[in-house]
Scaffold this motif. Structure first.
Motif, PDB file in Angstrom:
ATOM      1  N   GLU A   1      17.996  18.705   4.495  1.00 42.75           N
ATOM      2  CA  GLU A   1      16.996  19.770   4.352  1.00 42.75           C
ATOM      3  C   GLU A   1      17.289  20.640   3.130  1.00 42.75           C
ATOM      4  O   GLU A   1      16.377  21.009   2.395  1.00 42.75           O
ATOM      5  CB  GLU A   1      16.984  20.645   5.602  1.00 42.75           C
ATOM      6  CG  GLU A   1      16.404  19.988   6.830  1.00 42.75           C
ATOM      7  CD  GLU A   1      16.442  20.912   8.022  1.00 42.75           C
ATOM      8  OE1 GLU A   1      16.302  22.135   7.827  1.00 42.75           O
ATOM      9  OE2 GLU A   1      16.616  20.417   9.137  1.00 42.75           O
ATOM     10  N   VAL A   2      18.551  20.952   2.910  1.00 38.16           N
ATOM     11  CA  VAL A   2      18.934  21.782   1.764  1.00 38.16           C
ATOM     12  C   VAL A   2      18.633  21.038   0.464  1.00 38.16           C
ATOM     13  O   VAL A   2      18.088  21.608  -0.479  1.00 38.16           O
ATOM     14  CB  VAL A   2      20.423  22.167   1.854  1.00 38.16           C
ATOM     15  CG1 VAL A   2      20.865  22.901   0.601  1.00 38.16           C
ATOM     16  CG2 VAL A   2      20.671  23.029   3.083  1.00 38.16           C
ATOM     17  N   GLU A   3      18.965  19.755   0.415  1.00 37.22           N
ATOM     18  CA  GLU A   3      18.701  18.968  -0.786  1.00 37.22           C
ATOM     19  C   GLU A   3      17.211  18.878  -1.063  1.00 37.22           C
ATOM     20  O   GLU A   3      16.778  18.951  -2.207  1.00 37.22           O
ATOM     21  CB  GLU A   3      19.303  17.570  -0.636  1.00 37.22           C
ATOM     22  CG  GLU A   3      20.816  17.566  -0.678  1.00 37.22           C
ATOM     23  CD  GLU A   3      21.407  16.194  -0.386  1.00 37.22           C
ATOM     24  OE1 GLU A   3      20.654  15.214  -0.304  1.00 37.22           O
ATOM     25  OE2 GLU A   3      22.629  16.122  -0.233  1.00 37.22           O
ATOM     26  N   LYS A   4      16.415  18.721  -0.012  1.00 30.32           N
ATOM     27  CA  LYS A   4      14.973  18.637  -0.183  1.00 30.32           C
ATOM     28  C   LYS A   4      14.429  19.942  -0.756  1.00 30.32           C
ATOM     29  O   LYS A   4      13.571  19.942  -1.636  1.00 30.32           O
ATOM     30  CB  LYS A   4      14.306  18.324   1.155  1.00 30.32           C
ATOM     31  CG  LYS A   4      12.821  18.118   1.050  1.00 30.32           C
ATOM     32  CD  LYS A   4      12.238  17.734   2.387  1.00 30.32           C
ATOM     33  CE  LYS A   4      10.736  17.552   2.286  1.00 30.32           C
ATOM     34  NZ  LYS A   4      10.140  17.215   3.576  1.00 30.32           N
ATOM     35  N   ARG A   5      14.925  21.074  -0.310  1.00 29.47           N
ATOM     36  CA  ARG A   5      14.483  22.375  -0.819  1.00 29.47           C
ATOM     37  C   ARG A   5      14.858  22.553  -2.290  1.00 29.47           C
ATOM     38  O   ARG A   5      14.098  23.097  -3.068  1.00 29.47           O
ATOM     39  CB  ARG A   5      15.079  23.504   0.004  1.00 29.47           C
ATOM     40  CG  ARG A   5      14.437  23.656   1.351  1.00 29.47           C
ATOM     41  CD  ARG A   5      15.076  24.803   2.109  1.00 29.47           C
ATOM     42  NE  ARG A   5      14.564  24.856   3.442  1.00 29.47           N
ATOM     43  CZ  ARG A   5      13.794  25.827   3.893  1.00 29.47           C
ATOM     44  NH1 ARG A   5      13.480  26.818   3.102  1.00 29.47           N
ATOM     45  NH2 ARG A   5      13.360  25.807   5.132  1.00 29.47           N
ATOM     46  N   ILE A   6      16.046  22.114  -2.656  1.00 27.56           N
ATOM     47  CA  ILE A   6      16.479  22.227  -4.048  1.00 27.56           C
ATOM     48  C   ILE A   6      15.596  21.372  -4.946  1.00 27.56           C
ATOM     49  O   ILE A   6      15.155  21.813  -6.001  1.00 27.56           O
ATOM     50  CB  ILE A   6      17.968  21.844  -4.196  1.00 27.56           C
ATOM     51  CG1 ILE A   6      18.834  22.909  -3.524  1.00 27.56           C
ATOM     52  CG2 ILE A   6      18.350  21.689  -5.656  1.00 27.56           C
ATOM     53  CD1 ILE A   6      20.294  22.550  -3.437  1.00 27.56           C
ATOM     54  N   VAL A   7      15.308  20.156  -4.538  1.00 30.99           N
ATOM     55  CA  VAL A   7      14.452  19.268  -5.321  1.00 30.99           C
ATOM     56  C   VAL A   7      13.056  19.874  -5.443  1.00 30.99           C
ATOM     57  O   VAL A   7      12.450  19.865  -6.517  1.00 30.99           O
ATOM     58  CB  VAL A   7      14.399  17.855  -4.691  1.00 30.99           C
ATOM     59  CG1 VAL A   7      13.327  17.007  -5.350  1.00 30.99           C
ATOM     60  CG2 VAL A   7      15.765  17.187  -4.806  1.00 30.99           C
ATOM     61  N   MET A   8      12.536  20.438  -4.373  1.00 23.98           N
ATOM     62  CA  MET A   8      11.218  21.068  -4.414  1.00 23.98           C
ATOM     63  C   MET A   8      11.231  22.259  -5.367  1.00 23.98           C
ATOM     64  O   MET A   8      10.292  22.450  -6.149  1.00 23.98           O
ATOM     65  CB  MET A   8      10.787  21.505  -3.016  1.00 23.98           C
ATOM     66  CG  MET A   8      10.424  20.340  -2.107  1.00 23.98           C
ATOM     67  SD  MET A   8      10.082  20.841  -0.415  1.00 23.98           S
ATOM     68  CE  MET A   8       8.734  21.971  -0.623  1.00 23.98           C
ATOM     69  N   ALA A   9      12.288  23.068  -5.354  1.00 25.12           N
ATOM     70  CA  ALA A   9      12.385  24.215  -6.254  1.00 25.12           C
ATOM     71  C   ALA A   9      12.444  23.767  -7.707  1.00 25.12           C
ATOM     72  O   ALA A   9      11.830  24.372  -8.580  1.00 25.12           O
ATOM     73  CB  ALA A   9      13.609  25.054  -5.908  1.00 25.12           C
ATOM     74  N   ARG A  10      13.146  22.693  -7.978  1.00 26.57           N
ATOM     75  CA  ARG A  10      13.214  22.152  -9.343  1.00 26.57           C
ATOM     76  C   ARG A  10      11.846  21.664  -9.792  1.00 26.57           C
ATOM     77  O   ARG A  10      11.459  21.870 -10.945  1.00 26.57           O
ATOM     78  CB  ARG A  10      14.230  21.010  -9.411  1.00 26.57           C
ATOM     79  CG  ARG A  10      15.646  21.481  -9.377  1.00 26.57           C
ATOM     80  CD  ARG A  10      16.598  20.325  -9.500  1.00 26.57           C
ATOM     81  NE  ARG A  10      17.973  20.774  -9.356  1.00 26.57           N
ATOM     82  CZ  ARG A  10      18.978  20.001  -9.032  1.00 26.57           C
ATOM     83  NH1 ARG A  10      18.782  18.721  -8.804  1.00 26.57           N
ATOM     84  NH2 ARG A  10      20.190  20.482  -8.935  1.00 26.57           N
ATOM     85  N   ASP A  11      11.115  21.010  -8.919  1.00 32.46           N
ATOM     86  CA  ASP A  11       9.772  20.532  -9.265  1.00 32.46           C
ATOM     87  C   ASP A  11       8.839  21.695  -9.576  1.00 32.46           C
ATOM     88  O   ASP A  11       8.069  21.653 -10.539  1.00 32.46           O
ATOM     89  CB  ASP A  11       9.185  19.690  -8.129  1.00 32.46           C
ATOM     90  CG  ASP A  11       9.883  18.348  -7.977  1.00 32.46           C
ATOM     91  OD1 ASP A  11      10.593  17.942  -8.917  1.00 32.46           O
ATOM     92  OD2 ASP A  11       9.707  17.722  -6.914  1.00 32.46           O
ATOM     93  N   VAL A  12       8.898  22.741  -8.768  1.00 30.09           N
ATOM     94  CA  VAL A  12       8.064  23.924  -9.014  1.00 30.09           C
ATOM     95  C   VAL A  12       8.441  24.558 -10.353  1.00 30.09           C
ATOM     96  O   VAL A  12       7.566  24.916 -11.144  1.00 30.09           O
ATOM     97  CB  VAL A  12       8.202  24.936  -7.854  1.00 30.09           C
ATOM     98  CG1 VAL A  12       7.560  26.265  -8.208  1.00 30.09           C
ATOM     99  CG2 VAL A  12       7.599  24.374  -6.585  1.00 30.09           C
ATOM    100  N   ALA A  13       9.722  24.678 -10.632  1.00 38.27           N
ATOM    101  CA  ALA A  13      10.181  25.268 -11.893  1.00 38.27           C
ATOM    102  C   ALA A  13       9.741  24.406 -13.077  1.00 38.27           C
ATOM    103  O   ALA A  13       9.304  24.924 -14.109  1.00 38.27           O
ATOM    104  CB  ALA A  13      11.693  25.422 -11.879  1.00 38.27           C
ATOM    105  N   ALA A  14       9.836  23.092 -12.951  1.00 35.06           N
ATOM    106  CA  ALA A  14       9.426  22.192 -14.035  1.00 35.06           C
ATOM    107  C   ALA A  14       7.933  22.315 -14.306  1.00 35.06           C
ATOM    108  O   ALA A  14       7.503  22.326 -15.470  1.00 35.06           O
ATOM    109  CB  ALA A  14       9.790  20.753 -13.684  1.00 35.06           C
ATOM    110  N   ARG A  15       7.117  22.412 -13.280  1.00 32.00           N
ATOM    111  CA  ARG A  15       5.677  22.585 -13.470  1.00 32.00           C
ATOM    112  C   ARG A  15       5.376  23.908 -14.157  1.00 32.00           C
ATOM    113  O   ARG A  15       4.535  23.985 -15.044  1.00 32.00           O
ATOM    114  CB  ARG A  15       4.938  22.492 -12.132  1.00 32.00           C
ATOM    115  CG  ARG A  15       4.788  21.076 -11.631  1.00 32.00           C
ATOM    116  CD  ARG A  15       3.754  20.993 -10.518  1.00 32.00           C
ATOM    117  NE  ARG A  15       4.002  21.925  -9.428  1.00 32.00           N
ATOM    118  CZ  ARG A  15       4.618  21.626  -8.291  1.00 32.00           C
ATOM    119  NH1 ARG A  15       5.055  20.395  -8.082  1.00 32.00           N
ATOM    120  NH2 ARG A  15       4.796  22.540  -7.356  1.00 32.00           N
TER     121      ARG A  15
END
Length: 106
Positions: free
Chosen positions: A8-22
């Motif tokens: 769950e923590v890894e999924k949140r980090i990946v989602m945060a990176r995707d939002v930041a990249a966009r």
């Protein structure tokens, strides 16, 4: 306090990176730089002259007015950057015709 599974923590980090990249890709603009080396006696304080040009108080022959560029004094050179490549190329030509050495627009 509730325990989280490592996935769950890894999924949140990946989602945060995707939002930041966009977000970064939405606001990012190309930027071009030009460095003007001091040495000619014609102009003494390049940074101040370029700031007055940017602010519309001074005109340079053959150079279109540019409002969106930054200026930094480096001691032996002055660095200028902008998203407008054409204006920086005109500025480069203006300085080179007066005996200044530049790095060219890159």
């Amino acid at each position: 306090m509730e325990a989280r599974m490592p996935g769950e923590v890894e999924k949140r980090i990946v989602m945060a990176r995707d939002v930041a990249a966009r977000w970064v890709s939405r606001i990012a603009r190309p930027e071009f730089r030009l460095r003007i080396f001091h040495g000619s006696g014609e102009v003494r304080n390049l940074s101040a002259m370029l700031r007055t040009f940017r602010d519309g108080k001074t005109k340079l022959a053959g150079v279109d007015p540019v409002r969106d560029f930054g200026i930094r004094d480096l001691g032996d050179a002055t660095e200028v950057w902008s998203g407008n490549r054409t204006a920086l190329t005109q500025l480069q030509t203006w300085f080179e015709s007066r005996g200044f050495e530049t790095t060219g627009v890159c």
